[in-house]
Design an enzyme around this catalytic site. Structure first.
Site, short mmCIF file in Angstrom:
data_model
loop_
_atom_site.label_atom_id
_atom_site.label_comp_id
_atom_site.label_asym_id
_atom_site.label_seq_id
_atom_site.Cartn_x
_atom_site.Cartn_y
_atom_site.Cartn_z
N GLY A 148 0.90 -1.34 0.05
CA GLY A 148 -0.08 -0.04 0.01
C GLY A 148 0.99 1.35 -0.01
N CYS A 149 0.28 2.51 -0.35
CA CYS A 149 1.17 3.60 -0.47
C CYS A 149 1.50 4.19 0.65
CB CYS A 149 0.29 4.78 -1.34
SG CYS A 149 -1.34 4.73 -0.76
N PHE A 150 0.49 4.20 1.83
CA PHE A 150 1.00 4.65 3.15
C PHE A 150 1.83 3.80 3.76
CE2 PHE A 150 -3.04 7.27 3.89
CZ PHE A 150 -2.28 8.47 3.90
N ALA A 151 1.63 2.44 3.51
CA ALA A 151 2.41 1.34 4.06
C ALA A 151 3.91 1.50 3.62
CB ALA A 151 1.96 0.17 3.71
#
Length: 325
Positions: free
Chosen positions: A134-137
């Site tokens: 994921g992008c935030f991850a």
């Protein structure tokens, strides 16, 4: 030339993927699947591709493609694979969250490897199926992996991260249209964001005794793309020790770079880079991390994984330019 197919071709991540593949010297774009746009030229949806690509969306797949990218909404990749079969030689890179957690990593006999190159590059090289992070991850993990690797995540971790409007996807929503987003700022999914699961698994994979809480506050920013993350935690070592840990951990990382001066989002938007900066205040370490949510946070990282899986140069098709002004 490697033949590549894309499923879910009308969204932001698919658009970025197409732009990257058009300029990738080792691949040929075989099909872009979109039932809602079948028969339309791709440049009619991704309008900046006018003159670059003379290919139409299709409602048919080629099950023999070498690489398949799934750019579907969360929960839809499993359904698509249940209804469509591909060659056993087809490598699959999924950009949804369907296969990121260990409990979901095996599907129909296919094992999906978590595709963060800075965490497990060698495993990616031999994988046939990838769960793209994921992008935030991605932004958060890249800020914390060196500390986890050294066993130095010994307190709760406080995370504040802001994403641009493209993080919500292409579909119009109450919090994505211009009148709401412009000159505005808001918190959403405080402490409960879905990326916390994969972040926790990655950190515990390096520091198995990590049991402290991750307090994550995601924000919506009034800009189109990018993620800027600020993280602070207790850190008893010196700032020099921190920089050395990060420098050593990322010494072979071609897209993750450590800055001695404070960073800002324009440095990485439109690139596959992650920039990191460290600052020590009394007993606390502040880590700032920034990525483009659609590139290093999605499609760019997908191409990076494809390059590793196929033995290409890791930077192939990803030598991109930031717009600093």
């Amino acid at each position: 030339m490697i033949k590549v197919g894309i499923v879910g071709g009308a969204g932001y991540t698919a658009g970025e993927l197409i732009r990257l593949l058009v300029n990738h010297s080792k691949v040929e774009l075989d099909f872009v699947y979109s039932t809602s746009n079948a028969g339309n030229y791709i440049y009619q949806v991704h309008q900046d591709l006018l003159g670059s690509l003379d290919l139409k969306f299709t409602s048919k797949i080629n099950p023999e493609v070498d690489v398949l990218f799934l750019c579907l909404g969360h929960g839809n990749s499993t359904a698509f694979l249940e209804n469509n079969s591909f060659s056993k030689n087809t490598k699959i890179i999924d950009l949804s969250n369907d296969f990121r957690l260990k409990a979901d990593a095996v599907f129909q006999g296919k094992e999906f490897v978590y595709g963060l190159p800075e965490l497990q590059k060698e495993k990616i090289k031999t994988a046939s199926h990838i769960a793209n992070p994921g992008c935030f991850a991605t932004s958060i993990e890249l800020a914390l992996l060196p500390l986890a690797n050294a066993g130095l995540l010994n307190s709760s971790v406080h995370i504040n991260a802001t994403t641009g409007a493209t993080g919500a996807g292409v579909s119009q929503g109450a919090t994505t249209h211009f009148a709401w987003r412009d000159n505005n700022f808001s918190v959403y999914k405080a402490f409960t964001h879905q990326h916390l699961g994969e972040i926790g698994e990655s950190l515990k994979g390096l520091q198995n005794n990590f049991i402290n809480e991750l307090f994550f506050i995601p924000n919506r920013g009034n800009f189109s793309r990018g993620i800027f993350t600020s993280i602070y935690l207790k850190f008893d070592e010196s700032i020099e020790k921190a920089y050395q840990l990060f420098k050593d951990y990322y010494k072979e990382a071609v897209f993750t770079h450590l800055s001695k001066t404070p960073i800002h989002l324009k440095q990485v938007v439109n690139t596959n880079n992650c920039f990191l900066h460290l600052q020590k205040h009394e007993g606390m370490l502040l880590i700032t991390s920034e990525i483009d949510n659609l590139l290093k946070g999605a499609s760019g990282q997908g191409i990076q994984n494809m390059n590793l899986m196929l033995g290409f140069e890791e930077t192939e098709g990803l030598k991109l330019k930031a717009n600093s002004f």
